[in-house]
Design a protein around this motif. Structure first.
Motif, PDB file in Angstrom:
ATOM      1  N   ILE A  30      35.486  31.470  29.553  1.00 46.56           N
ATOM      2  CA  ILE A  30      35.368  33.099  29.296  1.00 46.56           C
ATOM      3  C   ILE A  30      36.132  33.903  30.383  1.00 46.56           C
ATOM      4  CG2 ILE A  30      33.998  35.091  28.972  1.00 46.56           C
ATOM      5  CD1 ILE A  30      31.454  33.243  28.237  1.00 46.56           C
ATOM      6  N   PRO A  31      37.263  34.590  29.888  1.00 44.96           N
ATOM      7  CA  PRO A  31      37.921  35.532  30.770  1.00 44.96           C
ATOM      8  C   PRO A  31      37.129  36.793  30.845  1.00 44.96           C
ATOM      9  CG  PRO A  31      38.865  35.718  28.590  1.00 44.96           C
ATOM     10  CD  PRO A  31      37.749  34.714  28.462  1.00 44.96           C
ATOM     11  N   VAL A  32      37.129  37.235  32.056  1.00 36.00           N
ATOM     12  CA  VAL A  32      36.310  38.348  32.484  1.00 36.00           C
ATOM     13  C   VAL A  32      37.261  39.302  33.298  1.00 36.00           C
ATOM     14  CG1 VAL A  32      34.178  39.096  33.846  1.00 36.00           C
ATOM     15  CG2 VAL A  32      34.093  37.061  32.594  1.00 36.00           C
ATOM     16  N   LYS A  33      36.979  40.652  32.948  1.00 35.15           N
ATOM     17  CA  LYS A  33      37.844  41.763  33.723  1.00 35.15           C
ATOM     18  C   LYS A  33      37.178  42.181  34.962  1.00 35.15           C
ATOM     19  CE  LYS A  33      39.695  46.328  32.841  1.00 35.15           C
ATOM     20  NZ  LYS A  33      39.813  47.435  31.985  1.00 35.15           N
ATOM     21  N   ILE A  34      37.848  42.328  36.048  1.00 38.28           N
ATOM     22  CA  ILE A  34      37.197  42.956  37.176  1.00 38.28           C
ATOM     23  C   ILE A  34      38.004  44.157  37.644  1.00 38.28           C
ATOM     24  CG2 ILE A  34      36.914  42.404  39.903  1.00 38.28           C
ATOM     25  CD1 ILE A  34      37.816  39.588  39.097  1.00 38.28           C
ATOM     26  N   LYS A  35      36.877  45.073  37.875  1.00 37.99           N
ATOM     27  CA  LYS A  35      37.423  46.291  38.250  1.00 37.99           C
ATOM     28  C   LYS A  35      36.648  46.783  39.800  1.00 37.99           C
ATOM     29  CE  LYS A  35      36.897  51.299  37.416  1.00 37.99           C
ATOM     30  NZ  LYS A  35      36.336  52.199  36.496  1.00 37.99           N
ATOM     31  N   TRP A  36      37.520  46.637  40.760  1.00 37.72           N
ATOM     32  CA  TRP A  36      36.853  46.715  42.064  1.00 37.72           C
ATOM     33  C   TRP A  36      36.727  48.266  42.336  1.00 37.72           C
ATOM     34  CZ3 TRP A  36      35.676  42.554  45.056  1.00 37.72           C
ATOM     35  CH2 TRP A  36      35.931  41.446  44.584  1.00 37.72           C
ATOM     36  N   LEU A  37      35.398  48.333  42.940  1.00 38.26           N
ATOM     37  CA  LEU A  37      35.005  49.841  43.012  1.00 38.26           C
ATOM     38  C   LEU A  37      35.482  50.302  44.611  1.00 38.26           C
ATOM     39  CD1 LEU A  37      31.759  49.819  41.073  1.00 38.26           C
ATOM     40  CD2 LEU A  37      34.050  50.614  40.489  1.00 38.26           C
ATOM     41  N   ASP A  38      35.147  49.091  45.503  1.00 36.39           N
ATOM     42  CA  ASP A  38      35.472  49.318  47.025  1.00 36.39           C
ATOM     43  C   ASP A  38      35.619  47.851  47.453  1.00 36.39           C
ATOM     44  OD1 ASP A  38      32.840  48.206  47.614  1.00 36.39           O
ATOM     45  OD2 ASP A  38      31.928  50.139  47.686  1.00 36.39           O
ATOM     46  N   ASP A  39      35.934  47.808  48.712  1.00 31.56           N
ATOM     47  CA  ASP A  39      36.146  46.372  49.094  1.00 31.56           C
ATOM     48  C   ASP A  39      35.046  45.049  48.876  1.00 31.56           C
ATOM     49  OD1 ASP A  39      38.424  47.224  50.291  1.00 31.56           O
ATOM     50  OD2 ASP A  39      37.775  46.832  52.254  1.00 31.56           O
ATOM     51  N   CYS A  40      33.745  45.684  48.647  1.00 29.58           N
ATOM     52  CA  CYS A  40      32.689  44.620  48.556  1.00 29.58           C
ATOM     53  C   CYS A  40      32.032  44.959  47.041  1.00 29.58           C
ATOM     54  CB  CYS A  40      31.744  44.758  49.440  1.00 29.58           C
ATOM     55  SG  CYS A  40      32.392  44.325  50.931  1.00 29.58           S
ATOM     56  N   THR A  41      32.494  45.987  46.383  1.00 27.26           N
ATOM     57  CA  THR A  41      31.382  46.145  44.985  1.00 27.26           C
ATOM     58  C   THR A  41      32.658  45.938  43.919  1.00 27.26           C
ATOM     59  OG1 THR A  41      30.251  47.794  46.311  1.00 27.26           O
ATOM     60  CG2 THR A  41      30.182  47.768  43.723  1.00 27.26           C
ATOM     61  N   PHE A  42      32.317  45.453  42.785  1.00 24.05           N
ATOM     62  CA  PHE A  42      33.096  45.565  41.596  1.00 24.05           C
ATOM     63  C   PHE A  42      32.200  45.528  40.387  1.00 24.05           C
ATOM     64  CE2 PHE A  42      32.917  40.967  43.087  1.00 24.05           C
ATOM     65  CZ  PHE A  42      32.664  40.453  41.890  1.00 24.05           C
ATOM     66  N   GLU A  43      32.910  45.668  39.365  1.00 21.56           N
ATOM     67  CA  GLU A  43      32.246  45.535  37.818  1.00 21.56           C
ATOM     68  C   GLU A  43      32.833  44.335  37.163  1.00 21.56           C
ATOM     69  OE1 GLU A  43      30.901  50.187  37.000  1.00 21.56           O
ATOM     70  OE2 GLU A  43      32.778  49.653  36.304  1.00 21.56           O
ATOM     71  N   LEU A  44      32.106  43.827  36.512  1.00 23.59           N
ATOM     72  CA  LEU A  44      32.741  42.655  35.583  1.00 23.59           C
ATOM     73  C   LEU A  44      32.357  43.063  34.016  1.00 23.59           C
ATOM     74  CD1 LEU A  44      31.408  39.603  37.568  1.00 23.59           C
ATOM     75  CD2 LEU A  44      33.979  40.419  37.456  1.00 23.59           C
ATOM     76  N   GLU A  45      33.563  42.747  33.279  1.00 24.26           N
ATOM     77  CA  GLU A  45      33.325  43.065  31.898  1.00 24.26           C
ATOM     78  C   GLU A  45      34.054  41.807  31.082  1.00 24.26           C
ATOM     79  OE1 GLU A  45      33.941  46.433  28.447  1.00 24.26           O
ATOM     80  OE2 GLU A  45      34.451  46.821  30.517  1.00 24.26           O
ATOM     81  N   ALA A  46      33.344  41.317  30.110  1.00 26.61           N
ATOM     82  CA  ALA A  46      33.825  40.362  29.491  1.00 26.61           C
ATOM     83  C   ALA A  46      34.720  40.870  28.483  1.00 26.61           C
ATOM     84  CB  ALA A  46      32.875  39.490  28.787  1.00 26.61           C
ATOM     85  N   LYS A  47      35.990  40.000  28.258  1.00 33.60           N
ATOM     86  CA  LYS A  47      37.039  40.551  27.451  1.00 33.60           C
ATOM     87  C   LYS A  47      36.777  40.506  26.177  1.00 33.60           C
ATOM     88  CE  LYS A  47      41.224  40.080  28.619  1.00 33.60           C
ATOM     89  NZ  LYS A  47      42.394  40.453  29.320  1.00 33.60           N
ATOM     90  N   LYS A  48      36.406  41.558  25.142  1.00 34.75           N
ATOM     91  CA  LYS A  48      35.807  41.250  23.937  1.00 34.75           C
ATOM     92  C   LYS A  48      36.678  40.564  22.888  1.00 34.75           C
ATOM     93  CE  LYS A  48      34.183  43.988  19.988  1.00 34.75           C
ATOM     94  NZ  LYS A  48      33.926  45.310  19.466  1.00 34.75           N
TER      95      LYS A  48
END
Length: 133
Positions: free
Chosen positions: A67-85
């Protein structure tokens, strides 16, 4: 109620980091790319995760499904993951599920992360092992 598919996504996506004010003693940017192994505490599945700066591919060792998952980095150690619909099998229930993760500790071989999903009272904490850079 959290479905198994959502929990599995949280685990995998766990790759990640939570909302606590803890500061890891590692350079989190070291883990922005590479190949990793997650031995899920939730269902004993081993996941292989290959990540670049903005996308990670998560492979379930039991099914071979990736499964491909999009990563959005919020800072150096924090990020959000969202599966590509558009890449998710319609039978899976975690489309558009966003997981927020934080690296809380680690060293050059692994990191420990905490993951949360907004709207759910659930915290997942596990270890991501670095296989290669």
């Amino acid at each position: 109620m959290i479905r198994k598919q959502e929990i599995i996504f949280i685990v995998i996506s766990c790759f990640l980091f939570s909302c606590g004010g803890k500061k890891p003693y590692v350079d989190c940017r070291y883990f922005w790319t590479g190949k990793f192994r997650l031995n899920s505490k939730l269902d004993t599945t081993v996941y292989i995760i290959e990540r670049n700066h903005s996308i990670q591919m998560e492979t379930d060792s039991k099914t071979g499904k990736t499964i491909p998952v999009k990563i959005k980095w919020l800072d150096d150690c924090t990020f959000e993951l969202e599966a590509k619909k558009e890449k998710i099998d319609t039978a899976l229930a975690f489309e558009n599920l966003v997981v927020k993760s934080e690296i809380v500790s680690g060293n050059k071989d692994y990191y420990i992360f905490e993951s949360r999903t907004p709207g759910y009272d659930f915290l997942y904490k596990d270890t991501m092992w670095l296989l290669s850079k």
